[in-house]
Design a protein around this motif. Sequence first.
Motif, PDB file in Angstrom:
ATOM      1  N   LYS A 222       0.842  -1.204   0.000  1.00  0.00           N
ATOM      2  CA  LYS A 222       0.000   0.000   0.000  1.00  0.00           C
ATOM      3  C   LYS A 222       0.874   1.249   0.000  1.00  0.00           C
ATOM      4  O   LYS A 222       0.593   2.203  -0.719  1.00  0.00           O
ATOM      5  N   SER A 223       1.945   1.215   0.792  1.00  0.00           N
ATOM      6  CA  SER A 223       2.788   2.411   0.827  1.00  0.00           C
ATOM      7  C   SER A 223       3.494   2.581  -0.518  1.00  0.00           C
ATOM      8  O   SER A 223       3.663   3.700  -0.996  1.00  0.00           O
ATOM      9  N   ASP A 224       3.857   1.446  -1.175  1.00  0.00           N
ATOM     10  CA  ASP A 224       4.428   1.541  -2.531  1.00  0.00           C
ATOM     11  C   ASP A 224       3.416   2.165  -3.481  1.00  0.00           C
ATOM     12  O   ASP A 224       3.745   3.001  -4.319  1.00  0.00           O
ATOM     13  N   PHE A 225       2.143   1.712  -3.318  1.00  0.00           N
ATOM     14  CA  PHE A 225       1.079   2.207  -4.194  1.00  0.00           C
ATOM     15  C   PHE A 225       0.908   3.716  -4.016  1.00  0.00           C
ATOM     16  O   PHE A 225       0.803   4.464  -4.994  1.00  0.00           O
ATOM     17  N   ILE A 226       0.910   4.163  -2.742  1.00  0.00           N
ATOM     18  CA  ILE A 226       0.750   5.600  -2.478  1.00  0.00           C
ATOM     19  C   ILE A 226       1.896   6.376  -3.130  1.00  0.00           C
ATOM     20  O   ILE A 226       1.674   7.397  -3.787  1.00  0.00           O
ATOM     21  N   ASN A 227       3.114   5.802  -2.998  1.00  0.00           N
ATOM     22  CA  ASN A 227       4.264   6.468  -3.628  1.00  0.00           C
ATOM     23  C   ASN A 227       4.085   6.552  -5.132  1.00  0.00           C
ATOM     24  O   ASN A 227       4.274   7.607  -5.731  1.00  0.00           O
ATOM     25  N   SER A 228       3.686   5.395  -5.730  1.00  0.00           N
ATOM     26  CA  SER A 228       3.528   5.363  -7.188  1.00  0.00           C
ATOM     27  C   SER A 228       2.450   6.333  -7.618  1.00  0.00           C
ATOM     28  O   SER A 228       2.638   7.122  -8.553  1.00  0.00           O
ATOM     29  N   ILE A 229       1.304   6.287  -6.924  1.00  0.00           N
ATOM     30  CA  ILE A 229       0.164   7.109  -7.339  1.00  0.00           C
ATOM     31  C   ILE A 229       0.508   8.600  -7.187  1.00  0.00           C
ATOM     32  O   ILE A 229       0.166   9.417  -8.043  1.00  0.00           O
ATOM     33  N   THR A 230       1.245   8.926  -6.116  1.00  0.00           N
ATOM     34  CA  THR A 230       1.629  10.319  -5.918  1.00  0.00           C
ATOM     35  C   THR A 230       2.498  10.760  -7.085  1.00  0.00           C
ATOM     36  O   THR A 230       2.279  11.815  -7.687  1.00  0.00           O
ATOM     37  N   HIS A 231       3.456   9.862  -7.415  1.00  0.00           N
ATOM     38  CA  HIS A 231       4.375  10.184  -8.504  1.00  0.00           C
ATOM     39  C   HIS A 231       3.613  10.314  -9.825  1.00  0.00           C
ATOM     40  O   HIS A 231       3.757  11.287 -10.557  1.00  0.00           O
ATOM     41  N   GLU A 232       2.734   9.313 -10.089  1.00  0.00           N
ATOM     42  CA  GLU A 232       2.002   9.271 -11.358  1.00  0.00           C
ATOM     43  C   GLU A 232       1.080  10.475 -11.547  1.00  0.00           C
ATOM     44  O   GLU A 232       0.966  11.007 -12.644  1.00  0.00           O
ATOM     45  N   PHE A 233       0.417  10.885 -10.475  1.00  0.00           N
ATOM     46  CA  PHE A 233      -0.520  12.008 -10.584  1.00  0.00           C
ATOM     47  C   PHE A 233       0.211  13.351 -10.574  1.00  0.00           C
ATOM     48  O   PHE A 233      -0.240  14.308 -11.174  1.00  0.00           O
ATOM     49  N   HIS A 234       1.330  13.330  -9.868  1.00  0.00           N
ATOM     50  CA  HIS A 234       2.061  14.574  -9.715  1.00  0.00           C
ATOM     51  C   HIS A 234       2.584  15.081 -11.053  1.00  0.00           C
ATOM     52  O   HIS A 234       2.470  16.268 -11.371  1.00  0.00           O
ATOM     53  N   THR A 235       3.141  14.178 -11.874  1.00  0.00           N
ATOM     54  CA  THR A 235       3.761  14.594 -13.142  1.00  0.00           C
ATOM     55  C   THR A 235       2.756  15.300 -14.061  1.00  0.00           C
ATOM     56  O   THR A 235       2.999  16.450 -14.442  1.00  0.00           O
ATOM     57  N   PRO A 236       1.606  14.686 -14.417  1.00  0.00           N
ATOM     58  CA  PRO A 236       0.694  15.423 -15.318  1.00  0.00           C
ATOM     59  C   PRO A 236       0.156  16.704 -14.685  1.00  0.00           C
ATOM     60  O   PRO A 236       0.049  17.724 -15.377  1.00  0.00           O
ATOM     61  N   ILE A 237      -0.131  16.661 -13.368  1.00  0.00           N
ATOM     62  CA  ILE A 237      -0.708  17.862 -12.738  1.00  0.00           C
ATOM     63  C   ILE A 237       0.298  19.017 -12.798  1.00  0.00           C
ATOM     64  O   ILE A 237      -0.050  20.141 -13.205  1.00  0.00           O
ATOM     65  N   SER A 238       1.567  18.724 -12.456  1.00  0.00           N
ATOM     66  CA  SER A 238       2.530  19.837 -12.479  1.00  0.00           C
ATOM     67  C   SER A 238       2.773  20.303 -13.912  1.00  0.00           C
ATOM     68  O   SER A 238       2.954  21.498 -14.154  1.00  0.00           O
TER      69      SER A 238
ATOM     70  N   SER B 243      14.221  -1.539  -8.306  1.00  0.00           N
ATOM     71  CA  SER B 243      15.230  -0.676  -8.920  1.00  0.00           C
ATOM     72  C   SER B 243      14.941  -0.477 -10.406  1.00  0.00           C
ATOM     73  O   SER B 243      15.082   0.615 -10.947  1.00  0.00           O
ATOM     74  N   LYS B 244      14.492  -1.567 -11.068  1.00  0.00           N
ATOM     75  CA  LYS B 244      14.181  -1.441 -12.506  1.00  0.00           C
ATOM     76  C   LYS B 244      12.910  -0.624 -12.696  1.00  0.00           C
ATOM     77  O   LYS B 244      12.762   0.130 -13.633  1.00  0.00           O
ATOM     78  N   MET B 245      11.944  -0.820 -11.737  1.00  0.00           N
ATOM     79  CA  MET B 245      10.608  -0.248 -11.903  1.00  0.00           C
ATOM     80  C   MET B 245      10.569   1.273 -11.714  1.00  0.00           C
ATOM     81  O   MET B 245       9.678   1.927 -12.203  1.00  0.00           O
ATOM     82  N   ASN B 246      11.581   1.810 -10.972  1.00  0.00           N
ATOM     83  CA  ASN B 246      11.532   3.240 -10.671  1.00  0.00           C
ATOM     84  C   ASN B 246      11.383   4.085 -11.926  1.00  0.00           C
ATOM     85  O   ASN B 246      10.696   5.095 -11.928  1.00  0.00           O
ATOM     86  N   SER B 247      12.034   3.634 -13.015  1.00  0.00           N
ATOM     87  CA  SER B 247      11.993   4.448 -14.235  1.00  0.00           C
ATOM     88  C   SER B 247      10.753   4.128 -15.066  1.00  0.00           C
ATOM     89  O   SER B 247      10.457   4.819 -16.024  1.00  0.00           O
ATOM     90  N   ILE B 248      10.005   3.062 -14.713  1.00  0.00           N
ATOM     91  CA  ILE B 248       8.824   2.703 -15.508  1.00  0.00           C
ATOM     92  C   ILE B 248       7.565   3.022 -14.709  1.00  0.00           C
ATOM     93  O   ILE B 248       7.390   2.519 -13.588  1.00  0.00           O
ATOM     94  N   ALA B 249       6.687   3.853 -15.309  1.00  0.00           N
ATOM     95  CA  ALA B 249       5.493   4.277 -14.578  1.00  0.00           C
ATOM     96  C   ALA B 249       4.532   3.112 -14.363  1.00  0.00           C
ATOM     97  O   ALA B 249       4.471   2.185 -15.164  1.00  0.00           O
ATOM     98  N   GLY B 250       3.781   3.158 -13.278  1.00  0.00           N
ATOM     99  CA  GLY B 250       2.796   2.099 -13.033  1.00  0.00           C
ATOM    100  C   GLY B 250       2.286   2.120 -11.613  1.00  0.00           C
ATOM    101  O   GLY B 250       2.937   2.680 -10.720  1.00  0.00           O
ATOM    102  N   LEU B 251       1.096   1.544 -11.402  1.00  0.00           N
ATOM    103  CA  LEU B 251       0.496   1.521 -10.063  1.00  0.00           C
ATOM    104  C   LEU B 251       0.434   0.108  -9.484  1.00  0.00           C
ATOM    105  O   LEU B 251      -0.001  -0.099  -8.366  1.00  0.00           O
TER     106      LEU B 251
END
Length: 472
Positions: free
Chosen positions: A251-267, A429-437
């Motif tokens: 869940k904490s990974d998901f929150i991190n991913s979702i924050t990252h994923e939503f943050h990029t288009p919004i900014s 480590s591989k996934m950091n550069s690939i977007a996903g939830l």
Amino acid sequence: MTSSLNIYKTIALTSFLALVAVQYVLIYNTYELKNRQYNLEEKRIIDKSYTTSITNDKLFPGGTPIIEHYLSRNMNLFEKLYQTDRKEFDKFSERVSDSLITELRKKSTMDSVFNQIISKNKLSKDLNYLLTIESVGITFDGVKFINLFDKNYKHISPDIKNAPPGVIISGTLENPNLQNEITRLTVSMSYRHAYQVTFYLFADHNDRFFRVLSQMKFTFLLSLLVIFAVTVIYFITFRNWLRQKKLADMKSDFINSITHEFHTPISTIMVANKSLQNDKISSKKENIENLTDVIERQTLRLQTLFDQVLDIAKISGATLEKEEYDLNEILEEILLDYRLKLTDEKVTITFNKKNTIPSVRLNRFWFTTMLNNIFNNAIKYNNKPCKEISVTTAKGEHGIEIRIKDNGIGISESHVKHIFEKFFRGNKSKMNSIAGLGLGLFYVKQCADAHGWQISVSSEEEHGSEFTIYIQ
Ligand code: ADP
């Protein structure tokens, strides 16, 4: 995670060992108690009968004449040697003892005496006995007794080390000891040229240890039950704890991913908007077009992300509305749409269809999203210059099969079994550069389940993966 896991394991192991130790002490004490009480009544009966049968006799009925024969007639010689030559006295004592013991062993009537005691008192037929002599002493003055042999005497049996030392006369008991000692008798007379004999009778079952253990069946069973119950409880708690921990981590990974994923288009939208508000930039028409394009793309991206999260909620609750479709036809359409969506990436999608596939009942919307998710991953997790996806329809053992194969990075053996789990993402480590939830394949699995289909994956790292949907 690993340190708390280790603490948990250490505590579990320590308390388990403590429990085993407590059980051991309990069983040991119970054994000691039962062993002490074992055969007490039988011992009492044998003692009584044996003592009666050797009244006025020694060792066994008929023992006294044998002893007297060897000792009384040699008394004068014993005395003479004792007073003149101790060495000769010792040698002579040994010779007489040897002959006496050989004769006692030969003439022993103890076997029949013991059998009579057993049958008369209806005791267990498996009982064995052992008759031993501890010492034989002679006196020349009726006061001081001189032993004819000591504990180093060659006939002292090494087999009866745990018991008081003695020379075996007859019997087959293998484990004489204080627990199974029936009686110890010393017969002596206090006149000149008299003698004194000390002898033991032991009786027991040769398998006493196992007999006592078998009386403790209930204790054993209880101990095993306690150990088993505690192990099971530990195991269940540990497994649940691991699950909770994993879910919390995911869940904490998901929150991190979702924050990252939503943050990029919004900014990006915010920057584009700021630029539009800037007169210098907005005065040029092409700038406005470029910026609104950016806003549109990013909004679409946001839309896709929302859809992905919302789809999960929808599919778990909804009842699926299905219609009949020609599988090859619907796949052609989905692939056509998908190819159109692809931008500049070098992606080749091939379709190998089997012509005799019957029509299939499915929900078009969910089936499309399901396949799109698999295709997206096939492209996302692929670092080849030319990304290849092949879709195959076939008739297999378990019905119709749709196989989707890619030439991507593949999935490690340890991850394969988790990829359909909610929020699971592969190698961090591989996934950091690939977007996903971590929701795409969870959705795929939910869709398959909702249709009553199976899905499996086979993969080899660096060589690609193949997803197979089985339609019954
Ligand atoms: P996401 O793509 O958002 O991480 P998914 O549920 O779609 O989530 O996939 C879960 C994980 O499975 C991915 O993070 C990735 O590690 C692995 N995966 C899925 N499809 C593929 C594929 N075709 N090739 C390699 N790895 C894959």
